[in-house]
Design a protein around this motif. Sequence first.
Motif, PDB file in Angstrom:
ATOM      1  N   TYR A  86      37.647 -93.626  44.434  1.00  0.00           N
ATOM      2  CA  TYR A  86      36.797 -92.173  44.195  1.00  0.00           C
ATOM      3  C   TYR A  86      36.740 -91.326  45.322  1.00  0.00           C
ATOM      4  O   TYR A  86      37.070 -90.236  45.326  1.00  0.00           O
ATOM      5  N   ALA A  87      36.735 -91.920  46.662  1.00  0.00           N
ATOM      6  CA  ALA A  87      36.850 -91.113  47.704  1.00  0.00           C
ATOM      7  C   ALA A  87      37.974 -90.524  47.872  1.00  0.00           C
ATOM      8  O   ALA A  87      37.852 -89.314  48.217  1.00  0.00           O
ATOM      9  N   TYR A  88      39.018 -91.085  47.700  1.00  0.00           N
ATOM     10  CA  TYR A  88      40.584 -90.537  47.694  1.00  0.00           C
ATOM     11  C   TYR A  88      40.513 -89.377  46.795  1.00  0.00           C
ATOM     12  O   TYR A  88      41.239 -88.433  46.839  1.00  0.00           O
ATOM     13  N   PHE A  89      40.122 -89.584  45.468  1.00  0.00           N
ATOM     14  CA  PHE A  89      40.271 -88.907  44.495  1.00  0.00           C
ATOM     15  C   PHE A  89      39.502 -87.328  44.997  1.00  0.00           C
ATOM     16  O   PHE A  89      39.938 -86.488  44.532  1.00  0.00           O
ATOM     17  N   LYS A  90      38.158 -87.787  45.395  1.00  0.00           N
ATOM     18  CA  LYS A  90      37.554 -86.695  45.885  1.00  0.00           C
ATOM     19  C   LYS A  90      38.083 -85.644  46.924  1.00  0.00           C
ATOM     20  O   LYS A  90      38.022 -84.460  46.933  1.00  0.00           O
ATOM     21  N   LYS A  91      38.834 -86.355  47.879  1.00  0.00           N
ATOM     22  CA  LYS A  91      39.610 -85.705  48.845  1.00  0.00           C
ATOM     23  C   LYS A  91      40.566 -84.852  48.333  1.00  0.00           C
ATOM     24  O   LYS A  91      40.656 -83.722  48.725  1.00  0.00           O
ATOM     25  N   ALA A  92      41.525 -85.506  47.333  1.00  0.00           N
ATOM     26  CA  ALA A  92      42.454 -84.678  46.696  1.00  0.00           C
ATOM     27  C   ALA A  92      42.260 -83.566  46.023  1.00  0.00           C
ATOM     28  O   ALA A  92      42.352 -82.348  46.342  1.00  0.00           O
ATOM     29  N   SER A  93      40.938 -83.601  45.341  1.00  0.00           N
ATOM     30  CA  SER A  93      40.318 -82.579  44.655  1.00  0.00           C
ATOM     31  C   SER A  93      39.780 -81.289  45.514  1.00  0.00           C
ATOM     32  O   SER A  93      39.891 -80.262  45.351  1.00  0.00           O
ATOM     33  N   GLU A  94      38.969 -82.046  46.819  1.00  0.00           N
ATOM     34  CA  GLU A  94      38.457 -81.005  47.597  1.00  0.00           C
ATOM     35  C   GLU A  94      39.474 -80.250  48.332  1.00  0.00           C
ATOM     36  O   GLU A  94      39.591 -79.037  48.558  1.00  0.00           O
ATOM     37  N   PHE A  95      40.822 -80.842  48.708  1.00  0.00           N
ATOM     38  CA  PHE A  95      41.823 -80.349  49.275  1.00  0.00           C
ATOM     39  C   PHE A  95      42.449 -79.121  48.366  1.00  0.00           C
ATOM     40  O   PHE A  95      42.823 -78.123  48.785  1.00  0.00           O
ATOM     41  N   GLU A  96      42.606 -79.387  47.092  1.00  0.00           N
ATOM     42  CA  GLU A  96      43.146 -78.487  46.152  1.00  0.00           C
ATOM     43  C   GLU A  96      42.191 -77.352  46.021  1.00  0.00           C
ATOM     44  O   GLU A  96      42.862 -76.128  45.864  1.00  0.00           O
ATOM     45  N   LYS A  97      41.178 -77.699  46.070  1.00  0.00           N
ATOM     46  CA  LYS A  97      40.052 -76.302  46.110  1.00  0.00           C
ATOM     47  C   LYS A  97      40.250 -75.452  47.182  1.00  0.00           C
ATOM     48  O   LYS A  97      40.198 -74.235  47.356  1.00  0.00           O
ATOM     49  N   GLU A  98      40.534 -76.163  48.692  1.00  0.00           N
ATOM     50  CA  GLU A  98      40.619 -75.465  49.860  1.00  0.00           C
ATOM     51  C   GLU A  98      41.960 -74.737  49.559  1.00  0.00           C
ATOM     52  O   GLU A  98      41.945 -73.582  50.309  1.00  0.00           O
ATOM     53  N   ILE A  99      43.188 -75.069  49.078  1.00  0.00           N
ATOM     54  CA  ILE A  99      44.353 -74.565  49.096  1.00  0.00           C
ATOM     55  C   ILE A  99      44.068 -73.222  48.139  1.00  0.00           C
ATOM     56  O   ILE A  99      44.464 -72.262  48.594  1.00  0.00           O
ATOM     57  N   SER A 100      43.356 -73.613  46.933  1.00  0.00           N
ATOM     58  CA  SER A 100      42.963 -72.601  46.066  1.00  0.00           C
ATOM     59  C   SER A 100      42.245 -71.102  46.767  1.00  0.00           C
ATOM     60  O   SER A 100      42.404 -70.042  46.654  1.00  0.00           O
ATOM     61  N   SER A 101      41.353 -71.815  47.704  1.00  0.00           N
ATOM     62  CA  SER A 101      40.314 -70.745  48.318  1.00  0.00           C
ATOM     63  C   SER A 101      41.119 -69.934  49.294  1.00  0.00           C
ATOM     64  O   SER A 101      40.980 -68.779  49.269  1.00  0.00           O
TER      65      SER A 101
END
Length: 386
Positions: A86-101
């Motif tokens: 879950y922690a790695y999945f959360k990191k991937a999601s957060e990084f995708e949001k950072e890329i989009s931002s």
Amino acid sequence: MPYAALVLLEPLHKESKDIGDFFITSSIFINTGWAYTKVGEFDKADQFIQEGLEMAQNHNMPSNVVAGYQKLSDLERERGNFKEAYAYFKKASEFEKEISSATNLRYMNDVIVRYEAEKKNNQISVLAKENEIVRLRLKKNQTTLLVSALIVGLVASILYILYRQYQNKNEKRVLSLEQNMLRSQMNPHFLFNSLNSIKLYIINNEQKNAVHYLNKFSKLVRKILEASSQREITLAEELETIELYMNIENIRFSNEIDFKITVDENLCPSNIKIPSLALQPFLENSLWHGLSPKEGKKMIHLNVKRKSQNHVSIEIEDNGVGRGAAEANKENRVLKRKSVGIRITKERLANFSKDYQNKFDVDIVDLFNTDGSPKGTKVILDIPTI
């Protein structure tokens, strides 16, 4: 499938590092880790994914960083470590949001910069007009000379700015075409077909054939990667790549395709340069749309001829079902495949011709028997030479 992927990917570790393309190398290591995850070798999987992820982080490759975190999440889930997954999945999601931002922020900054530039240009224009009025009042006898100088300078500046914008736009377009071209050469359909064919040799215990075609496949992938970094290559290198490609694709057709390359005796392919990877999309089109639905004897002949001092003619002739039947088959398929490779190749040929002030032509001719029934298709490429 994971075993076949390992057979393909492991020989590419050193090759991709030697080329120096960290994007490809990072992707290969991350996907190798995925394959080891699927076969249950979790320690090796973790090692390869971490190495690929570190490479992506060090060289600022956001899409590969996201892929690395996703594969680590899958690995930990397979291990039963759901908290870490879950922690790695959360990191991937957060990084995708950072890329989009970050993308949105760059877009807004670009809009602001353009607005400020336009505003400054308007101010400059207003000041120039005011300055002209002052000069007219102070020195009427010098008006013509000063206005002329101002106009010449302004026009020169505008022309220079427009030229730079055109040049930058053209460079980005060429880069985009080259990237799209590489993706079209390395499409998943071709990769999975090739791997499945090699897998059948392994299943049937035909080790010699499996090794033979695996070597050809590795060599083809290496040639495609090398050619994609070059604007043009020799015709001899292009023909060698095409022959490797047809050898691999012929496995799918049980080696029943009669493929032949004929080059005029008065031509030296090593002295002729053409855009890299320009012929493969036309061969792929013949295979996919012309020969795939055809029963019986199948053939593709490639003829290279000298058309004029600055042009070479390349003819690709097949005995497929013809464009009419191919279009009908395409409409009836559940999976409709677009021939984007041909469109990209035409655009690359147009750019290539424009740079050398020569024209190119692509002519597709339908072939018919004496009774009017279709007997295949011929593609004629008239390519300027360097």
